[in-house]
Enzyme design. Structure first.
Site, mmCIF file in Angstrom:
data_model
loop_
_atom_site.group_PDB
_atom_site.id
_atom_site.type_symbol
_atom_site.label_atom_id
_atom_site.label_comp_id
_atom_site.label_asym_id
_atom_site.label_seq_id
_atom_site.Cartn_x
_atom_site.Cartn_y
_atom_site.Cartn_z
ATOM 1 N N SER A 98 0.843 -1.195 0.000
ATOM 2 C CA SER A 98 0.000 0.000 0.000
ATOM 3 C C SER A 98 0.876 1.242 0.000
ATOM 4 O O SER A 98 1.997 1.223 0.526
ATOM 5 C CB SER A 98 -0.859 -0.031 1.268
ATOM 6 O OG SER A 98 -1.399 1.236 1.525
ATOM 7 N N TYR B 80 -2.429 -1.229 10.788
ATOM 8 C CA TYR B 80 -2.596 -1.870 9.476
ATOM 9 C C TYR B 80 -1.397 -1.520 8.584
ATOM 10 O O TYR B 80 -0.753 -2.393 7.992
ATOM 11 C CB TYR B 80 -3.901 -1.396 8.826
ATOM 12 C CG TYR B 80 -3.933 -1.628 7.334
ATOM 13 C CD1 TYR B 80 -4.141 -2.894 6.814
ATOM 14 C CD2 TYR B 80 -3.717 -0.566 6.433
ATOM 15 C CE1 TYR B 80 -4.133 -3.116 5.439
ATOM 16 C CE2 TYR B 80 -3.714 -0.773 5.067
ATOM 17 C CZ TYR B 80 -3.919 -2.049 4.578
ATOM 18 O OH TYR B 80 -3.901 -2.256 3.217
ATOM 19 N N LYS C 284 1.951 -3.750 6.712
ATOM 20 C CA LYS C 284 2.392 -3.712 5.301
ATOM 21 C C LYS C 284 3.885 -3.399 5.231
ATOM 22 O O LYS C 284 4.625 -4.010 4.452
ATOM 23 C CB LYS C 284 1.590 -2.657 4.517
ATOM 24 C CG LYS C 284 0.139 -3.008 4.331
ATOM 25 C CD LYS C 284 -0.050 -4.188 3.380
ATOM 26 C CE LYS C 284 -1.459 -4.679 3.342
ATOM 27 N NZ LYS C 284 -1.637 -5.982 2.704
HETATM 28 P P1 NAD Z 1 -10.746 -7.857 0.892
HETATM 29 O O1 NAD Z 1 -11.013 -7.867 2.345
HETATM 30 O O2 NAD Z 1 -11.882 -7.703 -0.034
HETATM 31 O O3 NAD Z 1 -9.931 -9.179 0.476
HETATM 32 C C1 NAD Z 1 -9.077 -9.831 1.364
HETATM 33 C C2 NAD Z 1 -9.450 -11.316 1.348
HETATM 34 O O4 NAD Z 1 -8.588 -12.034 2.247
HETATM 35 C C3 NAD Z 1 -10.883 -11.584 1.806
HETATM 36 O O5 NAD Z 1 -11.532 -12.382 0.841
HETATM 37 C C4 NAD Z 1 -10.736 -12.320 3.136
HETATM 38 O O6 NAD Z 1 -11.775 -13.256 3.344
HETATM 39 C C5 NAD Z 1 -9.371 -12.966 2.978
HETATM 40 N N1 NAD Z 1 -8.645 -13.226 4.229
HETATM 41 C C6 NAD Z 1 -8.450 -12.402 5.276
HETATM 42 N N2 NAD Z 1 -7.695 -12.998 6.220
HETATM 43 C C7 NAD Z 1 -7.390 -14.237 5.743
HETATM 44 C C8 NAD Z 1 -6.645 -15.327 6.234
HETATM 45 N N3 NAD Z 1 -6.043 -15.259 7.438
HETATM 46 N N4 NAD Z 1 -6.534 -16.442 5.488
HETATM 47 C C9 NAD Z 1 -7.147 -16.532 4.281
HETATM 48 N N5 NAD Z 1 -7.877 -15.536 3.763
HETATM 49 C C10 NAD Z 1 -8.000 -14.390 4.470
HETATM 50 O O7 NAD Z 1 -9.661 -6.704 0.631
HETATM 51 P P2 NAD Z 1 -9.136 -6.074 -0.737
HETATM 52 O O8 NAD Z 1 -9.587 -4.663 -0.776
HETATM 53 O O9 NAD Z 1 -9.420 -6.956 -1.863
HETATM 54 O O10 NAD Z 1 -7.574 -6.051 -0.427
HETATM 55 C C11 NAD Z 1 -6.727 -7.103 -0.821
HETATM 56 C C12 NAD Z 1 -5.322 -6.819 -0.309
HETATM 57 O O11 NAD Z 1 -4.892 -5.561 -0.813
HETATM 58 C C13 NAD Z 1 -5.219 -6.732 1.209
HETATM 59 O O12 NAD Z 1 -4.002 -7.307 1.602
HETATM 60 C C14 NAD Z 1 -5.197 -5.239 1.471
HETATM 61 O O13 NAD Z 1 -4.521 -4.920 2.659
HETATM 62 C C15 NAD Z 1 -4.445 -4.729 0.253
HETATM 63 N N6 NAD Z 1 -4.737 -3.328 -0.057
HETATM 64 C C16 NAD Z 1 -6.029 -2.945 -0.252
HETATM 65 C C17 NAD Z 1 -6.314 -1.614 -0.522
HETATM 66 C C18 NAD Z 1 -7.738 -1.160 -0.718
HETATM 67 O O14 NAD Z 1 -7.981 0.046 -0.686
HETATM 68 N N7 NAD Z 1 -8.699 -2.037 -0.943
HETATM 69 C C19 NAD Z 1 -5.271 -0.672 -0.608
HETATM 70 C C20 NAD Z 1 -3.959 -1.114 -0.410
HETATM 71 C C21 NAD Z 1 -3.700 -2.443 -0.142
HETATM 72 C C1 UD1 Z 2 -7.202 4.359 3.765
HETATM 73 C C2 UD1 Z 2 -6.126 4.066 4.781
HETATM 74 C C3 UD1 Z 2 -4.944 3.447 4.090
HETATM 75 C C4 UD1 Z 2 -5.375 2.189 3.354
HETATM 76 C C5 UD1 Z 2 -6.504 2.563 2.398
HETATM 77 C C6 UD1 Z 2 -7.071 1.345 1.711
HETATM 78 C C7 UD1 Z 2 -6.449 5.740 6.557
HETATM 79 C C8 UD1 Z 2 -5.869 6.901 7.253
HETATM 80 N N1 UD1 Z 2 -5.772 5.289 5.497
HETATM 81 O O1 UD1 Z 2 -6.689 5.262 2.803
HETATM 82 O O2 UD1 Z 2 -3.954 3.103 5.038
HETATM 83 O O3 UD1 Z 2 -4.293 1.636 2.627
HETATM 84 O O4 UD1 Z 2 -7.574 3.183 3.108
HETATM 85 O O5 UD1 Z 2 -7.773 0.528 2.601
HETATM 86 O O6 UD1 Z 2 -7.502 5.245 6.933
HETATM 87 N N2 UD1 Z 2 -13.401 10.245 3.313
HETATM 88 C C9 UD1 Z 2 -14.453 11.069 3.607
HETATM 89 N N3 UD1 Z 2 -15.618 10.513 4.042
HETATM 90 C C10 UD1 Z 2 -15.771 9.156 4.190
HETATM 91 C C11 UD1 Z 2 -14.674 8.317 3.888
HETATM 92 C C12 UD1 Z 2 -13.503 8.891 3.464
HETATM 93 O O7 UD1 Z 2 -14.359 12.299 3.480
HETATM 94 O O8 UD1 Z 2 -16.855 8.715 4.605
HETATM 95 C C13 UD1 Z 2 -12.143 10.846 2.808
HETATM 96 C C14 UD1 Z 2 -10.951 10.558 3.717
HETATM 97 O O9 UD1 Z 2 -10.825 11.575 4.675
HETATM 98 C C15 UD1 Z 2 -9.797 10.579 2.708
HETATM 99 C C16 UD1 Z 2 -10.438 10.122 1.384
HETATM 100 O O10 UD1 Z 2 -11.843 10.248 1.573
HETATM 101 O O11 UD1 Z 2 -9.345 11.871 2.552
HETATM 102 C C17 UD1 Z 2 -10.124 8.686 1.055
HETATM 103 O O12 UD1 Z 2 -10.408 7.892 2.209
HETATM 104 P P1 UD1 Z 2 -10.331 6.315 2.217
HETATM 105 O O13 UD1 Z 2 -11.158 5.772 1.114
HETATM 106 O O14 UD1 Z 2 -10.615 5.837 3.602
HETATM 107 O O15 UD1 Z 2 -8.811 6.001 1.828
HETATM 108 P P2 UD1 Z 2 -7.452 6.557 2.497
HETATM 109 O O16 UD1 Z 2 -7.690 7.273 3.752
HETATM 110 O O17 UD1 Z 2 -6.728 7.302 1.433
#
Ligand code: NAD
Ligand code: UD1
Length: 339
Positions: A125, A150, A154
């Site tokens: 991330s 969290y 990472k």
């Molecule tokens: P998600 O929660 O939709 O997917 C994660 C999956 O992992 C789920 O299906 C969950 O059931 C499974 N899981 C959790 N713990 C587990 C375990 N111990 N064993 C097996 N399966 C397990 O999340 P996502 O948004 O698809 O994110 C996927 C990855 O990307 C995550 O590692 C997340 O931290 C990373 N990531 C996501 C974002 C975002 O904004 N969505 C941003 C940066 C990084």
């Molecule tokens: C967040 C996490 C980041 C993580 C990412 C993906 C924090 C501080 N950071 O990123 O570590 O990798 O999610 O899971 O939580 N916002 C609103 N109203 C809402 C929701 C969000 O105004 O109801 C704003 C937030 O203040 C931010 C932007 O929207 O400025 C994006 O928020 P969000 O989607 O939660 O992502 P990040 O904060 O960028």
């Protein structure tokens, strides 16, 4: 074509990546404990691609379950999505986050090593850049401790992977640093399905649009940005999924550990998201401005040139596509996979 184990493959980014892997001709084995997802996403992946995948329900923290998958399938590479991702929750139950994310990743690497599989793509991330680096973030900037547990997991996992690849030439590892994934598959069949109240902006907006939430609260309007709201680098989940296919192909061919930013490089404000969503989808989003959310940075976005130059990855979807596709998914599935 390769046989790829996708941990967390039933989740939001994982399911979209399975579609792209299958379309590219790879074989897919999903390993997921379904703690934050539903098997229905995988049924839909198979319908969309007209291809089959193997699903194994299991937990990456458990050696036996993982070892069995590696014994039963001749895996070439692993794409590792499994983990917990809610920032607020990670502050309340850090040990659970360390267990799933850090201990789970260690167990995965041990099982890979035992099975002789050394190619890994890891979901990292932009949070690993910490609070001090100026945007656009570049991969070789010094990383620093994120301000939440969290993000800490990472950073820890990235550092472990880097050390392992340095010590053992057999490993080939991609660290994909995602910016803010939004959007859904254009069919509207798979998308983001958060349990309970969404933590992130995009699912909150679509749930207001569908009437599940009353209004959007914008956290802070006094940031030092063009319109006073935070700026982020939103990336379409299908573009992000395609980056995984390119990364795994690259890693099957090369050694070492390499990080790539996966973002568009374009900062977009929270207010722009609301206003563009309203325009593209012709829906009014009732909104209020409230105080800042603790821990938010004013603005960050990617320098995505390394992924372009080295992986040949170029995001294809516009902001309008991201917002139309998010809404299309929500409209067709008002209650997510439960509908
Ligand atoms: P998600 O929660 O939709 O997917 C994660 C999956 O992992 C789920 O299906 C969950 O059931 C499974 N899981 C959790 N713990 C587990 C375990 N111990 N064993 C097996 N399966 C397990 O999340 P996502 O948004 O698809 O994110 C996927 C990855 O990307 C995550 O590692 C997340 O931290 C990373 N990531 C996501 C974002 C975002 O904004 N969505 C941003 C940066 C990084
Ligand atoms: C967040 C996490 C980041 C993580 C990412 C993906 C924090 C501080 N950071 O990123 O570590 O990798 O999610 O899971 O939580 N916002 C609103 N109203 C809402 C929701 C969000 O105004 O109801 C704003 C937030 O203040 C931010 C932007 O929207 O400025 C994006 O928020 P969000 O989607 O939660 O992502 P990040 O904060 O960028």
């Amino acid at each position: 074509m390769a046989k790829i184990l996708v941990t967390g493959g039933a989740g939001y980014i994982g399911s979209h990546t399975c579609v792209e892997l299958l379309n590219a001709g790879h074989e897919v084995i999903v390993f997921d404990n379904l703690s934050n997802s539903s098997e229905e996403s995988l049924n839909r992946v198979q319908q969309l691609t007209n291809k089959t995948l193997v699903f194994v329900q299991g937990d990456i923290r458990f050696e036996k379950e993982l070892d069995q998958v590696f014994q039963e399938h001749k895996i070439d590479a692993v794409i590792h999505f499994a983990g917990l991702k809610a920032v607020g929750e990670s502050q309340k139950i850090p040990l659970t986050y360390f267990d799933h994310n850090i201990a789970g990743s260690i167990q995965l690497m041990k099982s890979m090593e035992k099975a002789g599989v050394f190619t890994l793509v890891f979901s990292s991330s932009a949070t690993v850049y910490g609070e001090l680096n100026p945007s656009p973030y570049q991969e070789d900037m010094p990383l620093s401790l994120p301000n939440n547990n969290y993000g800490y997991t990472k950073l820890m996992i990235e550092q472990m992977l880097q050390k392992i690849a340095l010590a053992e030439m057999r490993w080939s590892i991609a660290l994909l640093r995602y910016f803010n994934p939004v959007g859904a598959h254009q069919s509207g069949q798979i998308g983001e399905d958060p349990q309970g109240t969404p933590n992130n902006l995009m699912p909150y907006v679509t749930q207001v649009a569908i009437g599940r939430r009353e209004k959007l609260s914008i956290f802070g309007s006094d940031y030092p940005t063009a319109d006073g709201t935070c700026e982020r680098d939103f990336i379409h989940v299908v573009d992000l999924a395609k980056a995984h296919v390119l990364a795994v192909t690259n890693r099957l061919d090369q050694q070492g550990c390499r990080a790539w930013n996966i973002g568009t490089g374009i900062p977009i404000s929270v207010l722009q998201i609301k206003e563009t969503f309203e325009k593209v989808n012709r829906i009014v989003i009732p909104t209020e401005f409230v105080h800042r959310r603790v821990g938010d940075l004013a603005a960050f976005y990617a320098d995505a040139s390394r992924a372009k130059n080295e992986l040949g990855w170029r995001p294809q979807y516009t902001l309008e596509d991201m917002l139309a596709d998010s809404w299309n998914w929500q409209k067709q599935n008002p209650n997510g996979y439960k509908s």
